[in-house]
Structure formats: structure tokens, C-alpha cells
Design an enzyme around this catalytic site. Structure first.
Site, mmCIF file in Angstrom:
data_model
loop_
_atom_site.group_PDB
_atom_site.id
_atom_site.type_symbol
_atom_site.label_atom_id
_atom_site.label_comp_id
_atom_site.label_asym_id
_atom_site.label_seq_id
_atom_site.Cartn_x
_atom_site.Cartn_y
_atom_site.Cartn_z
ATOM 1 N N LYS A 161 0.846 -1.207 0.000
ATOM 2 C CA LYS A 161 0.000 0.000 0.000
ATOM 3 C C LYS A 161 0.874 1.247 0.000
ATOM 4 C CE LYS A 161 -2.068 2.538 3.115
ATOM 5 N NZ LYS A 161 -1.913 3.845 2.443
ATOM 6 N N GLU A 367 10.209 15.417 15.753
ATOM 7 C CA GLU A 367 10.570 15.420 14.334
ATOM 8 C C GLU A 367 9.830 16.565 13.631
ATOM 9 O OE1 GLU A 367 9.134 12.136 11.875
ATOM 10 O OE2 GLU A 367 11.148 11.913 11.075
HETATM 11 P P1 NAD Z 1 2.342 7.932 8.362
HETATM 12 O O1 NAD Z 1 2.691 7.015 9.449
HETATM 13 O O2 NAD Z 1 1.226 8.880 8.575
HETATM 14 O O3 NAD Z 1 1.971 7.131 7.014
HETATM 15 C C1 NAD Z 1 2.833 6.180 6.446
HETATM 16 C C2 NAD Z 1 2.023 5.091 5.774
HETATM 17 O O4 NAD Z 1 1.250 4.421 6.757
HETATM 18 C C3 NAD Z 1 1.023 5.592 4.737
HETATM 19 O O5 NAD Z 1 0.964 4.674 3.673
HETATM 20 C C4 NAD Z 1 -0.295 5.576 5.503
HETATM 21 O O6 NAD Z 1 -1.417 5.458 4.672
HETATM 22 C C5 NAD Z 1 -0.117 4.361 6.367
HETATM 23 N N1 NAD Z 1 -0.936 4.331 7.591
HETATM 24 C C6 NAD Z 1 -1.358 5.376 8.338
HETATM 25 N N2 NAD Z 1 -2.092 4.939 9.379
HETATM 26 C C7 NAD Z 1 -2.138 3.581 9.296
HETATM 27 C C8 NAD Z 1 -2.730 2.554 10.082
HETATM 28 N N3 NAD Z 1 -3.444 2.832 11.169
HETATM 29 N N4 NAD Z 1 -2.558 1.273 9.691
HETATM 30 C C9 NAD Z 1 -1.826 0.972 8.601
HETATM 31 N N5 NAD Z 1 -1.252 1.903 7.811
HETATM 32 C C10 NAD Z 1 -1.401 3.193 8.157
HETATM 33 O O7 NAD Z 1 3.682 8.679 7.976
HETATM 34 P P2 NAD Z 1 3.864 10.050 7.232
HETATM 35 O O8 NAD Z 1 3.784 11.151 8.218
HETATM 36 O O9 NAD Z 1 3.023 10.137 6.047
HETATM 37 O O10 NAD Z 1 5.397 9.845 6.746
HETATM 38 C C11 NAD Z 1 6.447 10.485 7.287
HETATM 39 C C12 NAD Z 1 7.079 9.675 8.413
HETATM 40 O O11 NAD Z 1 7.766 8.554 7.869
HETATM 41 C C13 NAD Z 1 8.140 10.457 9.184
HETATM 42 O O12 NAD Z 1 7.990 10.241 10.550
HETATM 43 C C14 NAD Z 1 9.449 9.864 8.692
HETATM 44 O O13 NAD Z 1 10.536 9.971 9.573
HETATM 45 C C15 NAD Z 1 9.057 8.446 8.468
HETATM 46 N N6 NAD Z 1 10.023 7.802 7.568
HETATM 47 C C16 NAD Z 1 10.902 6.913 8.108
HETATM 48 C C17 NAD Z 1 11.860 6.306 7.295
HETATM 49 C C18 NAD Z 1 12.828 5.306 7.860
HETATM 50 O O14 NAD Z 1 13.451 4.585 7.073
HETATM 51 N N7 NAD Z 1 12.993 5.202 9.166
HETATM 52 C C19 NAD Z 1 11.903 6.616 5.938
HETATM 53 C C20 NAD Z 1 10.993 7.544 5.431
HETATM 54 C C21 NAD Z 1 10.044 8.125 6.256
#
Ligand code: NAD
Length: 482
Positions: A161, A367
């Protein structure tokens, strides 16, 4: 792709705020069908010889390279980052598929010394089954590749997804993944709470590979714990960047600016806390502020653009809140700090430099995930190490120095999954990527990235069927014989 028959999600170009497409917010039943197809495909995929899998992974890499321009274009439209950065993302993603095509072709486990001479002991690496891969919008293709390439090489099938902000570039991969047998990669679209959670909660999904925020990671973790399911978590970061007094200032300034503003600061490994030795603090700040003001903000398709828009309004508001809090608590604004006047449309925010920050400020604790570079002086190197470790996160950390003793101390003492010395944010497919502490303990890339998608089975095999002296009966036989 199925027809849009459910609630639809609009995809917005963050540079113009125009709607550029729609994808379905798939209900649980539709996700369940995708899981069923992936489960059905697993039986054949896990038995596919490694060299055949490798051929397919290499073909995926070749197709990504061939279509890199078109894919990068779609990603620039929906994700906002400059086209050249998206082209790079395609190159890195292709390289990841190539790496795992090779790595998995030549290994399936190991033979270990046996207890007795008549025995053979094998450690066999096996796939889990259906893997649920959930990725964010900041590097949607690269982070997909980091999961899919090792998971497929290990013999798993996938339900993937993408984030709701960037589904179009991922859906363009349906034509790339058609080299694989049907069902081996299933792409579903939708919101996290609906389609995402339907994947996580499905009993036939054996492992969740998730990259995203700490809050979502905790939620997924709790669900997986209840189901006793493995959760592979790559969560947030708050990377430190330490500049020592022996550094070439011009190089260090450019390094800090790039590490802070790349992809508009929306990189999990962005430099979000910069510590500069006090003797060079003032000249460093002057040069950093000048250099930051020279960066060009604009549409990702303009080749002159250094920094694109942020992904959306909510994310920009969070950045504004962090800057407000810092200024209220005494930080100095040296560059940026506002939305650009000449760009009323689009989620733009000027690259921002804050000086004299401290660890009470939100901008040094939570962050930010935006184009903000907060800088703080330190006196002794040991202080810098303490400051670098003063975070709940532990993804990466950067150091600028020529002093080998400092470099060694830094990589030994700083609690982070990647230490960059004089070269910020560079990845290498062969080395693991992931975090310490609240970033989650999982690893992508390298041998470790393959092992995340393999479970170990110990085969203990005796070629002789002989009763063992340590079996029953323990005492003398009942008829009195010994
Ligand atoms: P997010 O957690 O809101 O969303 C990420 C993904 O999770 C999306 O596809 C979203 O649809 C899905 N999601 C959201 N709620 C969910 C649930 N309850 N169940 C299953 N899936 C769900 O993250 P964001 O804010 O969009 O992305 C940025 C974050 O990602 C930042 O915190 C960043 O540091 C992190 N990130 C980490 C890495 C790493 O390698 N550690 C790399 C890139 C980004």
C-alpha cells in the site's frame, strides 16, 4: 486497477494544489481479495528457483531504468520533490532490485557442525508468506524497493500500500511488476486507517513491513503484538549533525544545507539538529544563512529549483508551529521562517535557519520533517556527543571532522543506525539502514535487509536410526538386566 467504485482519494500536486488524479479508498473486502491472491501465489513463488527469481528482479531493475523519466515525472507531480531527485530515486530503486537479485541467488542458509558424525545440521532460510508492505510518500519508490526486493528474493509475496499522497507513481509499477507471476505483488490503495489497517489485521499476512511515523508505527505494533505477528518498523528520526572546528567551513555549510533541505527537509535522515563548535559558530552561521537564502524555491519541474514544496498543508503547519515555538523561546531567525510571498499556491515554505536553539524547544525534540535547520553551539566534543544522544530517536548521525580520534569516538558512542562522517545521507545497498531507539530496531538493505524477510529453520538430521543412550529408561531395566 479496479474501477473506482468506492470512496475515492484525490491526489494533489503540492506545487499547484491542483487535483491530478483519483484512486479508490479500498474497503477491507477488496484488500482481503488482494491478500487471497497473494496467498495463492505464494505456493508457486516460494518454490521458484532462485536464479529464476533473480532474473525477474533484474528485469524489474531494467524496466525501472528504461522508464525512469516517466516514473520520475509522475512522482514529481504528486510528491513535489525536484525531478532530478526523483530520477535519482529511480536509479537507487533499480540498484536495490539488482543487489537483491544477486544476494539471494547464492544462499539459502548454512550448514553447521553436527553433534555426532552420522548427522547433518542445516539452517534453512525460509520466507514468511504474504508480507504487508506499507510505505510513506517521501521516497515512495525507494522505500517500496527496499522492502519488495529483499522480500521477493526471499520468496515472500506482497500486498503493497502506497501512501494516499503518492499512489500514482506506485500504480505505474503494475506494468513493471507484470514480469512476476500474477498475485506475487498486489497493490492496494487507500487511507491508512482503512486499507492500511485491513492489511495489518489480516490473519494471512504474516509480516508487516512498515515505514512511517512513530505514532502509526506504535499503533501497528500494538495490533501485531495482539496477533503475535512480526512488525518490521522504520520510524521517525531527529538526526544530529556535528561540525568540528577543524572542518572546511564552506564544505560543512553546504553539507548541512543539503542534509537539512533535501526533499524540503522531508527525509527521515534529514539533519534536524545541528551542533557547531563554538569557535566557528559565528562564521558558520553567517555562511549558512547566506547560502540558505541563495537556494531557489520552486516547482520540481524547473531545472533551476533546489527546493520544492512540502507535501501538504498539515505538514507545513507543523513546521510553522515548531518555528513559532523556537522563536518564542529565544531562538534567532537567520533565514526563511515563512511562506514565500511570490508563491501563493502550493505548500511552499522557505528554507529556514534558526540559531541559538536549545533542547527545551520542540524543534530540537520532535521530528519537524520540513525545511528547518536549527543550529546550537557546543564547547567540548563530549558535549556534542551527549547532545547527539539526547533524543528518543536513533536513525542517523553526521560528523564533520578530519580528526580520526573524534570520528572513532563518535561512531562508537552515538546511538544511531547509520553514522555518516564527511558525507551526509549517502546510502549503500550493501550496508544496513535503520534505527536505534524509537526509530524501531529493523534494518533494510544489506544482508540484514534480506534476513528481515526470512525465518530460520533448523534441520537436525541423523542418517542412522539408533536408540540413543540418553533415552528411557533412565534406571536399570525392569527385568533386572542392565
Ligand atoms: P504515516 O505514518 O502517517 O503514514 C505512512 C504510511 O502508513 C502511509 O501509507 C499511511 O497510509 C499508512 N498508515 C497510516 N495509518 C495507518 C494505520 N493505522 N494502519 C496501517 N497503515 C497506516 O507517515 P507520514 O507522516 O506520512 O510519513 C512520514 C514519516 O515517515 C516520518 O515520521 C518519517 O521519519 C518516516 N520515515 C521513516 C523512514 C525510515 O526509514 N525510518 C523513511 C521515510 C520516512
Amino acid at each position: 486497477m479496479p474501477k473506482i467504485q468506492n470512496a475515492a482519494i484525490s491526489v494533489v500536486n503540492p506545487a499547484t494544489e491542483q487535483i491530478i488524479g483519483q484512486v479508490p479508498d479500498m474497503p477491507a473486502e477488496q484488500v482481503h481479495k488482494a491478500v487471497a491472491r497473494a496467498k495463492k501465489a505464494w505456493d508457486g513463488w516460494r518454490r521458484t528457483p532462485a536464479h529464476e527469481k533473480a532474473q525477474m528482479l533484474r528485469e524489474i531493475a531494467r524496466r525501472i531504468q528504461d522508464r525512469a523519466d516517466d516514473l520520475a515525472k509522475v512522482l514529481t507531480q504528486e510528491g513535489g520533490k525536484p525531478f532530478r531527485e526523483n530520477k535519482d530515486e529511480m536509479g537507487w530503486s533499480a540498484s536495490c532490485f539488482e543487489f537483491y537479485a544477486e544476494l539471494a541467488r547464492g544462499r539459502r542458509g548454512r550448514v553447521i557442525p553436527s553433534i555426532e558424525t552420522s548427522q547433518l545440521n542445516l539452517v534453512v532460510k525460509e520466507p514468511y508468506g504474504v508480507v504487508g508492505a506499507i510505505v510513506p510518500w517521501n521516497y515512495p519508490i525507494l522505500l517500496m524497493a527496499w522492502k519488495l526486493a529483499p522480500a521477493l528474493a526471499a520468496g515472500n509475496t506482497i500486498v503493497l500500500k502506497p501512501a494516499e499522497q503518492t499512489p500514482l507513481s506506485t500504480l505505474a509499477f503494475e506494468r513493471i511488476f507484470d514480469v512476476l507471476p500474477p498475485g506475487v505483488v498486489e497493490i492496494v490503495t487507500g487511507l491508512g486507517e482503512t486499507a492500511g489497517e485491513a492489511i495489518v489485521r489480516h490473519p494471512d499476512v504474516a509480516l508487516i513491513a512498515f515505514t512511517g511515523s512513530l505514532e502509526t508505527g506504535k499503533r501497528i505494533s500494538r495490533i501485531c503484538a495482539d496477533m503475535v505477528k512480526k512488525a518490521h518498523l522504520e520510524l521517525g528520526g531527529k538526526d544530529a549533525f556535528v561540525v568540528c572546528e577543524d572542518s572546511d567551513l564552506d564544505v560543512a555549510v553546504k553539507a548541512v544545507a543539503w542534509a537539512s533541505f533535501l526533499n524540503t527537509g522531508q527525509v527521515c535522515t534529514s539533519a534536524e539538529r545541528v551542533y557547531v563548535q563554538k569557535d566557528i559558530y559565528k562564521p558558520f552561521l553567517e555562511r549558512l544563512a547566506d547560502f540558505t537564502r541563495s537556494l531557489r524555491l520552486g516547482d520540481g519541474f524547473d531545472p533551476a529549483t533546489d527546493v520544492g514544496p512540502m507535501i501538504g498543508g498539515v505538514y507545513r503547519e507543523k513546521v510553522e508551529e515548531h518555528v513559532r515555538d523556537a522563536l518564542k523561546r529565544g531562538a534567532k531567525l537567520l533565514a526563511g521562517g515563512k511562506r514565500p510571498k511570490d508563491r501563493p499556491r502550493g505548500f511552499f515554505y522557505e528554507p529556514t535557519v534558526l540559531a541559538d536553539v536549545d533542547h527545551k524547544m520542540t524543534v530540537m525534540r520532535d521530528e519537524t520533517f520540513g525545511p528547518v535547520c536549527p543550529v546550537m553551539p557546543y564547547r567540548h566534543f563530549d558535549d556534542a556527543i551527549k547532545l547527539a544522544n539526547d533524543s528518543i530517536y536513533g536513525l542517523g548521525a553526521n560528523l564533520y571532522t578530519h580528526d580520526a580520534r573524534k570520528a572513532k569516538k563518535f561512531f562508537e558512542e552515538v546511538q544511531a543506525g547509520t553514522i555518516w562522517i564527511n558525507d551526509p545521507l549517502t546510502d549503500n545497498d550493501a550496508g544496513p539502514f535503520g534505527g536505534y531507539k524509537a526509530t524501531g530496531g529493523s534494518r533494510e538493505l544489506g544482508e540484514e535487509g534480506l534476513e528481515e524477510f526470512q525465518q530460520s529453520k533448523h534441520v537436525h538430521w541423523d542418517f542412522e536410526q539408533k536408540a540413543k543412550p540418553w533415552w528411557y529408561p533412565y534406571g536399570p531395566k525392569s527385568n533386572g538386566s542392565k
